[in-house]
Design a protein around this motif. Structure first.
Motif, PDB file in Angstrom:
ATOM      1  N   LEU A  36       1.809 -12.181   7.730  1.00 33.30           N
ATOM      2  CA  LEU A  36       2.030 -10.712   7.750  1.00 33.30           C
ATOM      3  C   LEU A  36       3.257 -10.275   6.830  1.00 33.30           C
ATOM      4  O   LEU A  36       3.220  -9.284   6.094  1.00 33.30           O
ATOM      5  N   ALA A  40       2.904  -7.705   3.848  1.00 33.32           N
ATOM      6  CA  ALA A  40       3.599  -6.673   3.973  1.00 33.32           C
ATOM      7  C   ALA A  40       4.450  -6.549   2.604  1.00 33.32           C
ATOM      8  O   ALA A  40       4.850  -5.576   2.081  1.00 33.32           O
ATOM      9  N   ALA A  43       2.201  -5.176   0.033  1.00 35.82           N
ATOM     10  CA  ALA A  43       1.907  -3.713   0.209  1.00 35.82           C
ATOM     11  C   ALA A  43       3.241  -3.059   0.026  1.00 35.82           C
ATOM     12  O   ALA A  43       2.878  -1.848  -0.704  1.00 35.82           O
ATOM     13  N   LEU A  44       4.358  -3.419   0.157  1.00 35.99           N
ATOM     14  CA  LEU A  44       5.303  -2.524  -0.283  1.00 35.99           C
ATOM     15  C   LEU A  44       6.101  -2.754  -1.745  1.00 35.99           C
ATOM     16  O   LEU A  44       7.068  -1.963  -1.908  1.00 35.99           O
ATOM     17  N   TYR A 286       4.164  10.753   7.296  1.00 36.11           N
ATOM     18  CA  TYR A 286       3.777   9.852   7.793  1.00 36.11           C
ATOM     19  C   TYR A 286       4.715   9.064   9.031  1.00 36.11           C
ATOM     20  O   TYR A 286       4.679   8.616   9.962  1.00 36.11           O
ATOM     21  N   MET A 290       3.585   9.040  12.692  1.00 36.75           N
ATOM     22  CA  MET A 290       2.439   7.940  12.444  1.00 36.75           C
ATOM     23  C   MET A 290       1.452   8.231  13.550  1.00 36.75           C
ATOM     24  O   MET A 290       0.295   7.960  13.101  1.00 36.75           O
ATOM     25  N   ILE A 294      -2.615   8.322  12.102  1.00 34.22           N
ATOM     26  CA  ILE A 294      -3.298   7.251  12.445  1.00 34.22           C
ATOM     27  C   ILE A 294      -4.615   7.999  13.120  1.00 34.22           C
ATOM     28  O   ILE A 294      -5.833   7.537  12.816  1.00 34.22           O
TER      29      ILE A 294
ATOM     30  N   TRP B 123       4.938  -3.235  12.075  1.00 36.54           N
ATOM     31  CA  TRP B 123       4.196  -4.329  11.133  1.00 36.54           C
ATOM     32  C   TRP B 123       2.999  -2.924  10.676  1.00 36.54           C
ATOM     33  O   TRP B 123       2.756  -2.932   9.370  1.00 36.54           O
ATOM     34  N   ARG B 124       2.279  -2.347  11.631  1.00 36.60           N
ATOM     35  CA  ARG B 124       1.237  -1.426  11.177  1.00 36.60           C
ATOM     36  C   ARG B 124       1.757  -0.384  10.244  1.00 36.60           C
ATOM     37  O   ARG B 124       1.204   0.129   9.325  1.00 36.60           O
ATOM     38  N   GLY B 125       3.127   0.126  10.658  1.00 36.57           N
ATOM     39  CA  GLY B 125       3.661   1.348   9.878  1.00 36.57           C
ATOM     40  C   GLY B 125       3.933   0.678   8.422  1.00 36.57           C
ATOM     41  O   GLY B 125       3.581   1.633   7.527  1.00 36.57           O
ATOM     42  N   MET B 126       4.450  -0.428   8.227  1.00 35.00           N
ATOM     43  CA  MET B 126       4.904  -1.052   6.933  1.00 35.00           C
ATOM     44  C   MET B 126       3.279  -1.312   6.114  1.00 35.00           C
ATOM     45  O   MET B 126       3.296  -0.773   5.107  1.00 35.00           O
TER      46      MET B 126
END
Lengths: 304, 311
Positions: A36, A40, A43-44, A286, A290, A294, B123-126
């Motif tokens: 993860l 991450a 993703a970031l 967001y 959030m 979602i 984690w979902r948020g990121m």
């Protein structure tokens, strides 16, 4: 004694087994965290890289030092953008278009969803399916005929729509209304029938039933739909690129991608700062909402 | 039930106040329903359905739109090499990107699902951030990461002793790059959908399977995937439509280059139709998206209807 020994010998393997399962789970968890973290980071990375570059001066960028580190951080790019009339015009156009799109979308889709979910009438089932199908038609299929339509409209009426920011107020609802109607149908359908029956028996009109009962009860759905409409309107790129060209009519997404890139000088710092500022409103929404965000995202497929 | 109640009430109103027929007309269910749905119908009819059919007509006009040329635009496209390249590239782009988005989304959703419940949110948020940033703006960041002379990736590669990669300069790498960016933006959406699906699988099923001694693979294959099948299908089809019709990423990252090698239908239609001024040809190109979109839409609709029947 013997019985006791037998008992321990019987329970021991089971306990050892349970220990092994817990150990497995702990290892699985550890690996999950490792992977993860990698995902991450992937993703970031682009948004972080936007920030890194946005904090650099043009000199530092052209010196080609370590691109992943800022040696002389400066806010000059951000300050320059936030004081530039052009960038503020983009921002204002984007905000205006997005907010008005949300208003128009809600005014159209909430009553329509109410009628489609509660007032069965001739063709309501077909219309509901039609709304869903409309959602599946991508904007890339429609922008050329729409462009020609608006040009013909100008020739007939003398009202110029192309290259005016408000043309987007006609175009964006085609993207937001179908989906918002669809998820509002889902939310309204989950409201118990007894509620509106009671209201109608008490003498409430249909409009009152909608405004006094359905809208307050389905507020989470309305917030989710609002967020969806806002983010779609804020992020749209094709329509403003095709329909607006003058600098004072552009919205952020197109303004940053066209005017800042076209300048020959080395202003990647400013482009990245601008992109980050442009991404900020949806990111802030967001961050704070959030769950609604979602809910709106997953509602399309899980409801209905 | 409600219908009876309303009808009774209106009958009652007629006998008491015969003059309020006008008001009554506006209170009637069918009138109200008509006015509630009218804006929606107008919007869809004028700005979606009409232009969709209008584009078929447009595609059969000459470049200056003064002559009807029938299917000439289509036959002209068939003779052009670029057209077939665009067809191929659109399909490769959409299929590859959707497969990787689905795979990565599936894996990440499982990883998040194994975490303790209170840690999942963070984690979902990121992980959803790529989906939240407007694609046009995040693609700009990728464009800068792929910059021919200042690429931050190449800086790492060169420092590790490798050769710099022509991310957007070489046809093959450019195709890889647009897919990579698309996967980066779209995988979080799959992740969030699959995570929602995973949470809806009843825990008892796994408990029973564990008692029966099912292995991890068996649980995945016989419980998780069948339970998620619906969401997997719908998400994949949705994504196929959106990816096939994608514009932003290719437009910003490569603008179709090098030498038109990364054009998809939408970007090529934009280039010829809006920038090149040949509206009929642009309309003809974008119409080629219709068949695959129709197939996907039919499957989605079938799925939704099936679910409606079960409920």
């Amino acid at each position: 004694m013997a019985a006791e020994a037998l008992q321990t010998s019987m329970t021991a393997p089971a306990e050892a087994d349970r220990g092994a399962v817990a150990g497995d789970r702990r290892w699985a968890l550890r690996w999950a965290y490792v992977f993860l973290t990698l995902f991450a980071a992937f993703a970031l990375m682009p948004p972080i890289y936007m920030l890194i570059t946005g904090l650099k001066t043009s000199n530092e960028i052209s010196a080609a030092t370590n691109p992943w580190w800022v040696y002389h951080p400066t806010l000059s790019n951000f300050i320059e953008l936030l004081t530039s009339p052009l960038f503020l015009t983009f921002f204002k156009n984007s905000a205006l278009v997005a907010v008005l799109t949300v208003v128009i979308t809600m005014l159209i889709s909430v009553p329509a969803a109410f009628a489609l979910s509660r007032m069965r009438f001739w063709g309501s089932g077909v219309l509901a399916t039609g709304v869903f199908l409309t959602y599946l038609i991508p904007e890339t299929l429609l922008f050329i005929p729409l462009f020609k339509m608006f040009a013909t409209f100008r020739d007939w009426t003398g009202i110029e729509l192309i290259n005016r920011w408000y043309v987007l107020l006609l175009l964006y609802p085609t993207l937001t209304v179908p989906f918002c109607t669809w998820i509002m149908i889902g939310y309204f359908a989950s409201i118990p029938k007894e509620l509106d029956e009671a209201a109608l028996i008490d003498g409430a009109s249909w409009t009152q039933t909608l405004t006094k009962i359905f809208i307050p009860v389905a507020l989470p759905g309305i917030i989710a739909a609002t967020i969806f409409a806002f983010t779609v309107a804020w992020a749209q790129f094709l329509y403003p690129l095709a329909f607006t060209t003058s600098q004072d009519q552009l919205v952020l997404s197109v303004g940053i991608a066209t005017t800042l890139i076209k300048a020959d000088v080395f202003n990647w710092g400013q482009i990245m700062a601008g992109a980050l500022l442009g991404a900020a409103p949806p990111l802030i929404i967001y961050a704070f909402l959030m769950d609604y965000y979602i809910a709106g995202l997953t509602a399309g497929a899980t409801k209905g | 039930m409600s219908e009876i109640a309303v009808r009774d009430r209106s009958a009652f109103a007629v006998t008491v106040r015969p003059r309020s027929t006008w008001r009554q007309f506006f209170q009637q269910k069918s009138t109200v329903a008509f006015f509630f749905t009218l804006p929606l119908i107008l919007l869809i009819a004028v700005l979606v359905v009409y232009p969709a059919f209008y584009s078929i007509y447009l595609a059969m006009l000459s470049k200056r739109m003064d002559r009807f040329v029938g299917l000439a635009n289509f036959t002209f496209l068939f003779t052009r090499e670029t057209f077939w390249m665009v067809v191929k590239q659109s399909c490769i782009f959409a299929v590859t990107a959707v497969i990787f988005k689905a795979l990565i989304g599936f894996i990440v959703a499982h990883l998040v699902h194994t975490l303790p419940a209170e840690g999942q949110r963070k984690w979902r948020g990121m992980l959803l951030v790529p989906w939240v940033i407007p694609p046009a703006l995040s693609t700009l960041a990728w464009l800068w990461l792929f910059d021919p002379s200042y690429s931050a990736f190449n800086w790492i590669i060169v420092n590790l002793g490798g050769e710099p990669v022509p991310w957007t300069g070489d046809a093959l790498w450019a195709r890889f790059s647009v897919i990579l960016v698309n996967v980066w933006i779209g995988a979080p959406f799959f992740m969030i959908m699959y995570l929602a699906a995973l949470k809806s699988v009843p825990a008892e099923l796994y408990e029973v399977a564990a008692i029966d001694g099912a292995s991890w693979w068996q649980r995945l294959w016989y419980i998780t995937i069948p339970m998620m099948r619906n969401i997997i299908a719908i998400t994949t089809l949705f994504s196929l439509i959106v990816t096939f019709a994608n514009f932003d990423i290719v437009r910003i990252l490569t603008a179709g280059g090098p030498i038109d090698q990364t054009h998809v239908f939408a970007t090529w239609a934009f280039k010829l139709g809006i920038e090149g001024g040949d509206i009929p040809l642009g309309a003809a190109i974008s119409l080629f998206m219709v068949p695959i979109l129709t197939v996907a839409a039919v499957f989605i609709l079938r799925d939704i209807n099936k679910r409606g029947e079960r409920m």
